[in-house]
Design a protein around this motif. Structure first.
Motif, PDB file in Angstrom:
ATOM      1  N   ARG A 143       0.734  -1.221  -0.009  1.00 55.98           N
ATOM      2  CA  ARG A 143       0.003   0.054  -0.053  1.00 55.98           C
ATOM      3  C   ARG A 143       0.756   1.316   0.054  1.00 55.98           C
ATOM      4  N   ILE A 144       0.581   2.296  -1.087  1.00 60.53           N
ATOM      5  CA  ILE A 144       1.225   3.382  -1.087  1.00 60.53           C
ATOM      6  C   ILE A 144       0.647   4.363   0.090  1.00 60.53           C
ATOM      7  N   LEU A 145       1.626   4.779   0.964  1.00 61.57           N
ATOM      8  CA  LEU A 145       0.887   5.532   2.128  1.00 61.57           C
ATOM      9  C   LEU A 145       0.437   6.902   1.698  1.00 61.57           C
ATOM     10  N   ALA A 146       1.217   7.527   0.563  1.00 63.16           N
ATOM     11  CA  ALA A 146       0.746   8.941   0.109  1.00 63.16           C
ATOM     12  C   ALA A 146      -0.649   8.990  -0.370  1.00 63.16           C
ATOM     13  N   ASN A 147      -1.268   7.945  -1.046  1.00 64.10           N
ATOM     14  CA  ASN A 147      -2.667   7.922  -1.390  1.00 64.10           C
ATOM     15  C   ASN A 147      -3.210   6.858  -1.553  1.00 64.10           C
ATOM     16  N   ASN A 148      -2.885   5.632  -0.607  1.00 62.32           N
ATOM     17  CA  ASN A 148      -3.644   4.371  -0.670  1.00 62.32           C
ATOM     18  C   ASN A 148      -3.700   3.612  -1.623  1.00 62.32           C
ATOM     19  N   THR A 149      -2.798   4.015  -2.879  1.00 61.23           N
ATOM     20  CA  THR A 149      -2.846   3.299  -4.010  1.00 61.23           C
ATOM     21  C   THR A 149      -2.468   1.820  -3.587  1.00 61.23           C
TER      22      THR A 149
ATOM     23  N   ASN B  40      27.662  16.891  -7.156  1.00 53.89           N
ATOM     24  CA  ASN B  40      27.892  16.454  -8.278  1.00 53.89           C
ATOM     25  C   ASN B  40      26.272  15.794  -9.155  1.00 53.89           C
ATOM     26  N   THR B  41      26.131  16.152 -10.224  1.00 56.54           N
ATOM     27  CA  THR B  41      25.049  16.070 -11.196  1.00 56.54           C
ATOM     28  C   THR B  41      25.111  14.568 -11.448  1.00 56.54           C
ATOM     29  N   ASN B  42      23.867  13.805 -11.657  1.00 53.99           N
ATOM     30  CA  ASN B  42      23.805  12.823 -12.038  1.00 53.99           C
ATOM     31  C   ASN B  42      22.654  12.602 -13.180  1.00 53.99           C
ATOM     32  N   LEU B  43      22.592  11.821 -14.331  1.00 55.38           N
ATOM     33  CA  LEU B  43      21.631  11.705 -15.321  1.00 55.38           C
ATOM     34  C   LEU B  43      21.580  10.014 -15.559  1.00 55.38           C
ATOM     35  N   ALA B  44      20.434   9.592 -15.374  1.00 50.97           N
ATOM     36  CA  ALA B  44      20.328   8.114 -15.745  1.00 50.97           C
ATOM     37  C   ALA B  44      18.830   7.661 -16.285  1.00 50.97           C
ATOM     38  N   ILE B  45      18.821   7.031 -17.326  1.00 48.55           N
ATOM     39  CA  ILE B  45      17.612   6.474 -18.182  1.00 48.55           C
ATOM     40  C   ILE B  45      16.988   5.488 -17.393  1.00 48.55           C
ATOM     41  N   PHE B  46      15.503   5.615 -16.967  1.00 45.23           N
ATOM     42  CA  PHE B  46      14.711   4.848 -16.404  1.00 45.23           C
ATOM     43  C   PHE B  46      13.487   4.457 -17.301  1.00 45.23           C
ATOM     44  N   SER B  47      13.156   3.279 -17.258  1.00 40.15           N
ATOM     45  CA  SER B  47      12.021   2.872 -17.815  1.00 40.15           C
ATOM     46  C   SER B  47      10.494   2.415 -17.165  1.00 40.15           C
ATOM     47  N   SER B  48      10.861   2.541 -15.703  1.00 39.91           N
ATOM     48  CA  SER B  48       9.986   1.933 -14.863  1.00 39.91           C
ATOM     49  C   SER B  48       9.086   2.989 -14.049  1.00 39.91           C
ATOM     50  N   ILE B  49       8.539   4.186 -14.890  1.00 47.99           N
ATOM     51  CA  ILE B  49       7.866   5.395 -14.414  1.00 47.99           C
ATOM     52  C   ILE B  49       6.514   5.290 -14.493  1.00 47.99           C
ATOM     53  N   VAL B  50       5.635   5.458 -13.416  1.00 49.13           N
ATOM     54  CA  VAL B  50       4.118   5.165 -13.465  1.00 49.13           C
ATOM     55  C   VAL B  50       3.423   6.173 -12.872  1.00 49.13           C
ATOM     56  N   HIS B  51       2.200   6.491 -13.396  1.00 55.57           N
ATOM     57  CA  HIS B  51       1.438   7.235 -12.600  1.00 55.57           C
ATOM     58  C   HIS B  51       0.565   6.771 -11.429  1.00 55.57           C
ATOM     59  N   LEU B  52       0.809   7.454 -10.379  1.00 52.66           N
ATOM     60  CA  LEU B  52       0.208   6.917  -9.071  1.00 52.66           C
ATOM     61  C   LEU B  52      -1.134   7.546  -8.681  1.00 52.66           C
ATOM     62  N   GLY B  53      -1.163   8.928  -9.035  1.00 52.30           N
ATOM     63  CA  GLY B  53      -2.445   9.724  -8.712  1.00 52.30           C
ATOM     64  C   GLY B  53      -2.140  11.015  -9.203  1.00 52.30           C
ATOM     65  N   SER B  54      -3.335  11.631  -9.406  1.00 51.03           N
ATOM     66  CA  SER B  54      -3.402  12.967  -9.794  1.00 51.03           C
ATOM     67  C   SER B  54      -3.625  14.027  -8.605  1.00 51.03           C
ATOM     68  N   HIS B  55      -4.330  13.687  -7.708  1.00 46.84           N
ATOM     69  CA  HIS B  55      -4.532  14.663  -6.650  1.00 46.84           C
ATOM     70  C   HIS B  55      -4.315  14.238  -5.137  1.00 46.84           C
ATOM     71  N   PRO B  56      -3.297  14.236  -4.818  1.00 43.28           N
ATOM     72  CA  PRO B  56      -2.063  14.993  -5.232  1.00 43.28           C
ATOM     73  C   PRO B  56      -1.559  14.113  -6.281  1.00 43.28           C
ATOM     74  N   PRO B  57      -0.880  15.145  -7.166  1.00 44.28           N
ATOM     75  CA  PRO B  57      -0.065  14.567  -8.313  1.00 44.28           C
ATOM     76  C   PRO B  57       1.083  13.477  -8.232  1.00 44.28           C
ATOM     77  N   LEU B  58       1.343  12.415  -8.234  1.00 48.53           N
ATOM     78  CA  LEU B  58       2.071  11.398  -7.634  1.00 48.53           C
ATOM     79  C   LEU B  58       2.669  10.627  -8.774  1.00 48.53           C
ATOM     80  N   ILE B  59       4.074  10.484  -8.771  1.00 49.80           N
ATOM     81  CA  ILE B  59       4.581   9.580  -9.856  1.00 49.80           C
ATOM     82  C   ILE B  59       5.452   8.623  -9.164  1.00 49.80           C
ATOM     83  N   GLY B  60       5.562   7.553  -9.630  1.00 53.54           N
ATOM     84  CA  GLY B  60       6.366   6.398  -8.962  1.00 53.54           C
ATOM     85  C   GLY B  60       7.515   5.889 -10.013  1.00 53.54           C
ATOM     86  N   MET B  61       8.569   5.392  -9.464  1.00 54.82           N
ATOM     87  CA  MET B  61       9.591   4.790 -10.391  1.00 54.82           C
ATOM     88  C   MET B  61      10.211   3.680  -9.410  1.00 54.82           C
ATOM     89  N   PHE B  62      10.758   2.573 -10.311  1.00 58.38           N
ATOM     90  CA  PHE B  62      11.491   1.485  -9.661  1.00 58.38           C
ATOM     91  C   PHE B  62      12.898   1.599  -9.759  1.00 58.38           C
TER      92      PHE B  62
END
Lengths: 212, 212
Positions: A143-149, B40-62
């Motif tokens: 369970r994601i605490l931030a929004n219960n997803t 030090n700056t870092n830049l890395a490519i990720f392909s495990s980005i996922v929408h978690l919710g819009s309100h609040p606007p939350l994005i997940g990555m693994f």
């Protein structure tokens, strides 16, 4: 243009939903097939599918925390099994229609006109119209605490795939299979391969690699 | 053809990696920009980005659980801030090259030839070449028990976006922005919109909706 958190908070609900759902870029669109303990089948489109690891082969998906019925999650928790079925272009409208709020006793397979099909000893229904399908066994929820997803973690048990889409290096040619992608909450897209690139090493320019 | 779990376990490592990474369909490819506490700056490519919710606007990555250095995660935990930057076609080779294992003191921005740029009062670097970029604040991490993968949950603080890509309904036209998608571990794809569909309701056929 910079839209900050306060701009987002001031958008009206649908506008914000469209906006934030677009931010994560192109997404996988899959139909999730399940069956309840009582034997009712369910089919629902998800766009929050994510690779978690290859050994063991694990796939994650997120389900919403709404208080409204979440039949897919209920069925997965009841039976421990579910399927992911890639969308092709000709399935788009039917697949989208599975997001309508049908009562639990209605099967979206029948309601939208897609065909359930089964493997021996695997209770969850696959979608016959899909070219690529995956059978999964539930291993964990978080369970994601931030929004219960809820994050549902499944281990791959079966992969149904036309042999000609599989390269000798294990790469699956999703375009050849006709898999499409989606963006936002309602936009569907075909793809065109630009390139595959070799494994990156410091101080070595990546080169293009061929598909097969 | 049915490939079952035991078939997957018998594949050689790269073959299985390619195979399982292809199963989740088309994915978002984003460059994650961070800065260490030492600057030090870092830049890395990720392909495990996922929408978690819009309100609040939350994005997940693994992020992977490997014991090797994970500079992106270290920097996010140190500073609490990071950016997601969409890939366009012309950035593909440079973006892919960020996956090479550079030492922590090397900035991938310099190593691959992309340009860091900053917003006032936001420590993490954006990628100037990206058309769409997002600034995030860390709100939560979760460990997946099945394979020790870490889910990083961030709240959207800033969205950098050309105004002409934003529809009046909040939909962002990713194609107009030139955002590309990826599949497997090394394949990059352009997209072509098929359709947008109206909100689904039982017993009502979805209809196509226009972009703007």
């Amino acid at each position: 243009m910079n839209y900050n958190l306060s701009d987002l908070q001031q958008m009206e609900k649908l506008q914000r939903t469209n906006f934030v759902n677009s931010l994560t870029g192109f997404k996988s669109a899959c139909l999730v097939g399940t069956k309840s303990a009582l034997g009712n089948t369910n089919l629902a489109i998800f766009s929050s599918i994510v690779h978690l690891g290859s050994h063991p082969p694990l796939i994650g998906m997120f389900t919403r925390p709404d208080s409204v019925d979440r039949h897919t999650l209920e069925n997965i928790l009841e039976t421990g099994l579910y399927t992911l079925n890639h969308l092709t272009r000709s399935m788009t409208v039917k697949a989208h229609q599975t997001s309508a709020r049908y009562p639990r006793e209605v099967s979206e397979f029948e309601a939208v006109g897609l065909t359930p099909t089964y493997l021996e000893n695997f209770l969850a229904p696959f979608v016959e119209e899909s070219v690529i399908s995956i059978g999964l066994k539930l291993v964990e929820t978080q369970r994601i605490l931030a929004n219960n997803t809820i994050l549902v973690v499944g281990e791959v048990q079966h992969v149904l795939l036309p042999e000609h889409c599989l390269g000798s290096d294990g790469f699956i040619d999703l375009e050849l299979a006709g898999t499409i992608t989606c963006s936002g909450i309602d936009s569907y897209h075909a793809t065109e391969q630009l390139m595959r690139l070799s494994y990156a090493k410091p101080n070595l320019e990546p080169h293009r690699i061929d598909l097969h």
